[in-house]
Design a protein around this motif. Structure first.
Motif, PDB file in Angstrom:
ATOM      1  N   TYR A  80       5.093  10.698  75.323  1.00 26.37           N
ATOM      2  CA  TYR A  80       3.901  10.105  74.634  1.00 26.37           C
ATOM      3  C   TYR A  80       4.980  10.086  72.909  1.00 26.37           C
ATOM      4  CZ  TYR A  80      -0.152   9.109  71.565  1.00 26.37           C
ATOM      5  OH  TYR A  80      -0.598   8.166  71.227  1.00 26.37           O
ATOM      6  N   ALA A  81       5.367  11.733  72.609  1.00 23.34           N
ATOM      7  CA  ALA A  81       5.689  12.038  71.507  1.00 23.34           C
ATOM      8  C   ALA A  81       7.644  11.014  70.925  1.00 23.34           C
ATOM      9  CB  ALA A  81       6.345  13.715  71.475  1.00 23.34           C
ATOM     10  N   ASP A  82       7.679  10.999  72.285  1.00 28.73           N
ATOM     11  CA  ASP A  82       9.132  10.112  72.028  1.00 28.73           C
ATOM     12  C   ASP A  82       8.566   8.502  71.272  1.00 28.73           C
ATOM     13  OD1 ASP A  82      11.806   9.406  71.763  1.00 28.73           O
ATOM     14  OD2 ASP A  82      11.041   7.925  73.793  1.00 28.73           O
ATOM     15  N   LEU A  83       7.505   8.116  72.007  1.00 26.83           N
ATOM     16  CA  LEU A  83       6.644   6.824  71.691  1.00 26.83           C
ATOM     17  C   LEU A  83       6.343   7.043  70.096  1.00 26.83           C
ATOM     18  CD1 LEU A  83       4.882   6.094  74.482  1.00 26.83           C
ATOM     19  CD2 LEU A  83       7.267   4.523  74.239  1.00 26.83           C
ATOM     20  N   CYS A  84       5.998   8.256  69.726  1.00 27.61           N
ATOM     21  CA  CYS A  84       5.319   8.267  68.385  1.00 27.61           C
ATOM     22  C   CYS A  84       6.424   8.640  67.269  1.00 27.61           C
ATOM     23  CB  CYS A  84       4.109   9.022  67.992  1.00 27.61           C
ATOM     24  SG  CYS A  84       2.978   8.637  69.237  1.00 27.61           S
ATOM     25  N   THR A  85       7.568   8.815  67.835  1.00 31.68           N
ATOM     26  CA  THR A  85       8.620   8.869  66.581  1.00 31.68           C
ATOM     27  C   THR A  85      10.183   7.876  66.540  1.00 31.68           C
ATOM     28  OG1 THR A  85       9.590  10.856  68.043  1.00 31.68           O
ATOM     29  CG2 THR A  85       7.684  11.378  66.416  1.00 31.68           C
ATOM     30  N   SER A  86      10.811   8.753  65.611  1.00 27.41           N
ATOM     31  CA  SER A  86      11.581   7.189  65.368  1.00 27.41           C
ATOM     32  C   SER A  86      13.196   7.759  65.534  1.00 27.41           C
ATOM     33  CB  SER A  86      11.756   7.284  63.994  1.00 27.41           C
ATOM     34  OG  SER A  86      12.036   8.515  62.407  1.00 27.41           O
ATOM     35  N   GLY A  87      13.468   9.792  66.146  1.00 26.48           N
ATOM     36  CA  GLY A  87      14.292   9.941  66.464  1.00 26.48           C
ATOM     37  C   GLY A  87      13.971  10.984  67.592  1.00 26.48           C
ATOM     38  N   SER A  88      15.104  11.348  68.383  1.00 29.14           N
ATOM     39  CA  SER A  88      14.636  12.825  69.773  1.00 29.14           C
ATOM     40  C   SER A  88      14.078  13.523  68.928  1.00 29.14           C
ATOM     41  CB  SER A  88      16.381  12.665  70.383  1.00 29.14           C
ATOM     42  OG  SER A  88      17.292  12.940  69.932  1.00 29.14           O
ATOM     43  N   THR A  89      14.693  13.753  67.718  1.00 35.78           N
ATOM     44  CA  THR A  89      14.905  15.940  67.070  1.00 35.78           C
ATOM     45  C   THR A  89      13.536  15.417  66.830  1.00 35.78           C
ATOM     46  OG1 THR A  89      16.889  15.368  66.063  1.00 35.78           O
ATOM     47  CG2 THR A  89      15.311  16.717  64.902  1.00 35.78           C
ATOM     48  N   ALA A  90      12.934  14.192  66.176  1.00 35.33           N
ATOM     49  CA  ALA A  90      11.361  13.789  65.652  1.00 35.33           C
ATOM     50  C   ALA A  90      10.346  14.466  66.455  1.00 35.33           C
ATOM     51  CB  ALA A  90      10.853  13.122  64.551  1.00 35.33           C
ATOM     52  N   ALA A  91      10.488  13.457  68.151  1.00 34.50           N
ATOM     53  CA  ALA A  91      10.108  13.105  68.882  1.00 34.50           C
ATOM     54  C   ALA A  91      10.122  14.950  69.530  1.00 34.50           C
ATOM     55  CB  ALA A  91      10.900  12.305  69.887  1.00 34.50           C
ATOM     56  N   ASN A  92      10.894  16.077  69.693  1.00 37.41           N
ATOM     57  CA  ASN A  92      11.135  16.820  70.064  1.00 37.41           C
ATOM     58  C   ASN A  92       9.582  18.116  69.014  1.00 37.41           C
ATOM     59  OD1 ASN A  92      12.776  17.711  72.614  1.00 37.41           O
ATOM     60  ND2 ASN A  92      13.772  16.497  71.772  1.00 37.41           N
TER      61      ASN A  92
END
Length: 497
Positions: free
Chosen positions: A26-38
Motif C-alpha cells: 500500500y505504501a508503494d501505491l501512496c508514494t512516487s518512488g521505491s525509496t519513499a515507499a520504504n
C-alpha cells in the motif's frame, strides 16, 4: 527513519511477516518512488505496531470489555494513510502520489478523521466485529488468502471453512445495517432504509427505480448498499474502499495478484512455467546465435577465397596477407589480443578487410540476442578477451541491504539495476549460513537448499534500461547471518555488494 520494531515472540514474528508485505504494497501505491515507499512503510509500520501493542497492553490490564479496533492488517494500512497525511501537513507531500495529495486535501479524507458516525459504513462495521471474525473476513476477502488455511490458522474446522466465512459475512452485514441506522441522515435517506435492507438481502430482487436514482446521488446510502449486498462479488471492494480509503481498489488488485504469485510459487515440486518459458527462449536464442555464427564463417570464408584468388592460393602468400591487427567479423571495432595466440584456420574471417563481409553477422553476434559471442577471428582460448568481452561486462549491479535483525530473524532488501530492458526478471543468490526466506514482497520466492530465486511479480515484470528495482523479504537465521553472494539476473552474473 525509525527502525522496525522487533517481534516479541514467534507468533508476532509470523504476523510481522504477513503484515509488512501488505504495508509495503500500500505504501508503494501512496508514494512516487521505491525509496519513499520504504520510508513511508517503515514509519507507518512502527507507528501501527506501537498502537496495536498499546491497545493489547491496555486490554490485559483493564477489567472491562476491550474497546473495538481494527484487525492487524487494516490497522497498519490505516497507519500508512495517516502517516501520508502527516507528510502532507509537514511539507513532505512531494514524496506522495499526486492523486493521493488531492484526496488528502478533500472532504473524502475528512470522513476518516471526522466524527465516528460520519465515517464509512464498512470501516465502522468491521471495527464493531470481534477481532477473530474481522480478521477472517479481511484475510479471505481482501488479502485473497486460501480460505482453508485462514480458518485453520484461527483454530477452526477447515472442512467447515465456507460455512464459517458465510457466517462472518452475515455478521458483518448485521453490523453495517445497525451502523447505517445510527448514521445521521436526511428524511429521504431514512425513508429508503427498510427498502434498501430488503432489496440487498435477496439475490433476485430488483431495485426499484426511485431507490436506484437515490443510490446514484447519495454516497452514504450507496456505501451501505455495497456492504449489505453480500451476493454479486462486491464485498471485497466495499471493504477495501471503505476501510483503506484512497487506493483501496488498486490495493485489492495488487493483493489478488500477489496471492496468485504466492500460490504458484508454493508448488515447489510442480512445473515451473515461467522457468520453462525462459529456458525455451534461451534455447531459441542459442539456435539463432549459432545460425548467425555459421553464416558469418561462410561469408568470411568466401571473402577470403576471393582475396586469395589473384595470388594463386600459395600458402606462403597466405601468411603474408594476414593483417597484424585484424578485425573479427563477430566484433566490429574490437581487436584480437596481442598475446601471440595463433589464428585458427577453422575461422578465416580475420583476413576479410571489407565491412560487407562482416557487418551483418558482427552486429547480430554482438546484439542482445547473443550477449556472450565468441569472436570469429580468435580461438576459444582467447575469446574471453576479444570481442565477446563487451557482452560479458557487468550484466547488472545489485545491492543487498540488511534492514533489520532480531535474535532468530531478519529483514533485508535487494536492489538491482539492469543495463538493458527486460520483459521479466529472476534474481538468484546463495546463502552460506543456512538462512531461509519466509516471506517476500514485490516478488515471489523459491528456495532450494542455500540457493534463493526471486521472480518478478505481475506488476513489475517489465524493466526499462537503466531502471532500478527493489524487493524485500523476511528470513530466519541461526548463529551467523552472513550476507549472501553469487547474485545473478536471469542467469547472468551481477556485480555489486
Amino acid at each position: 527513519m525509525p527502525d522496525l520494531p522487533t517481534p516479541k515472540d514467534a507468533a508476532e514474528a509470523a504476523l510481522f511477516s504477513e503484515c509488512w508485505d501488505a504495508v509495503l504494497s500500500y505504501a508503494d501505491l501512496c508514494t512516487s518512488g521505491s525509496t519513499a515507499a520504504n520510508q513511508l512503510a517503515r514509519e507507518a509500520f512502527a507507528l501501527g505496531i506501537h498502537e496495536a501493542r498499546a491497545a493489547d497492553d491496555g486490554t490485559a490490564r483493564g477489567a472491562g470489555r476491550r474497546s473495538s479496533r481494527l484487525p492487524r492488517i487494516p490497522l497498519l494500512l490505516t497507519a500508512v494513510r495517516n502517516t501520508a497525511a502527516a507528510w502532507e501537513a509537514e511539507g513532505q507531500g512531494h514524496k506522495l502520489d499526486p492523486d493521493l495529495r488531492l484526496w488528502l486535501n478533500s472532504d473524502k479524507a475528512w470522513r476518516y478523521a471526522g466524527p465516528p458516525l460520519s465515517r464509512p459504513i464498512a470501516l465502522r462495521g468491521l471495527r464493531d466485529m470481534g477481532e477473530s471474525d474481522a480478521t477472517l473476513l479481511w484475510l479471505a476477502e481482501v488479502e485473497a488468502l486460501p480460505l482453508r488455511s485462514v480458518v485453520r490458522r484461527q483454530g477452526l474446522d477447515p472442512d467447515a471453512s465456507v460455512e464459517e466465512l458465510n457466517a462472518v459475512r452475515g455478521l458483518f452485514r448485521d453490523r453495517c445495517h445497525r451502523n447505517h441506522l445510527d448514521t445521521p441522515m436526511s428524511a429521504e435517506c431514512r425513508s429508503y432504509v427498510r427498502l434498501l435492507d430488503a432489496v440487498t438481502r435477496s439475490p433476485g430482487a430488483d431495485t426499484p427505480d426511485d431507490l436506484s436514482r437515490h443510490l446514484a446521488t447519495c454516497v452514504e446510502c450507496a456505501e451501505a448498499a455495497a456492504c449489505l449486498r453480500l451476493h454479486g462479488g462486491g464485498l471485497p471492494a466495499a471493504l477495501a474502499g471503505g476501510v483503506i480509503g484512497w487506493g483501496g481498489l488498486a490495493y485489492l488488485e495488487r493483493r489478488r495478484r500477489a496471492a496468485e504469485v504466492r500460490l504458484g510459487a508454493g508448488r515447489a515440486d510442480g512445473p515451473d512455467p515461467e522457468g520453462q518459458a525462459e529456458r525455451t527462449a534461451a534455447h531459441k536464442a542459442r539456435l539463432r546465435r549459432h545460425g548467425l555464427l555459421a553464416a558469418a564463417v561462410l561469408v568470411s570464408g568466401l571473402a577470403l577465397a576471393a582475396s586469395l584468388m589473384p595470388f594463386g592460393g600459395d600458402s606462403g602468400t597466405d601468411a603474408q596477407t594476414v593483417p597484424t591487427d585484424p578485425t573479427p567479423v563477430a566484433g566490429p571495432g574490437s581487436t584480437v589480443p596481442t598475446s601471440g595466440a595463433p589464428v585458427t584456420s577453422a575461422r578465416p574471417s580475420v583476413a576479410s578487410p571489407t565491412p560487407s563481409a562482416g557487418d551483418t553477422p558482427g552486429t547480430a553476434a554482438n546484439g542482445d540476442e547473443n550477449p556472450d559471442p565468441e569472436p570469429q577471428g580468435t580461438s576459444s582460448a582467447t575469446a574471453g578477451t576479444g570481442g565477446g568481452e563487451t557482452g560479458e561486462a557487468a550484466v547488472c549491479e545489485v545491492h543487498y541491504e540488511l534492514v533489520n535483525q532480531w535474535p532468530d530473524g531478519f529483514q533485508a532488501s535487494v536492489t538491482f539495476t539492469s543495463p538493458t530492458a527486460l520483459d521479466s526478471w529472476r534474481v538468484a543468490w546463495s546463502f552460506t549460513d543456512g538462512q531461509h526466506v519466509d516471506q517476500m514482497w514485490d516478488a515471489s520466492v523459491a528456495q532450494q537448499g542455500t540457493r534463493v530465486t526471486a521472480t518478478a511479480a505481475d506488476y513489475n515484470r517489465s524493466v526499462t534500461a537503466g531502471a532500478t528495482v527493489t524487493f524485500g523479504f523476511l528470513a530466519s537465521w541461526q548463529d551467523t547471518n552472513t550476507a549472501p553472494s553469487g547474485f545473478t539476473l536471469n542467469g547472468q552474473e551481477c556485480t555489486g555488494s
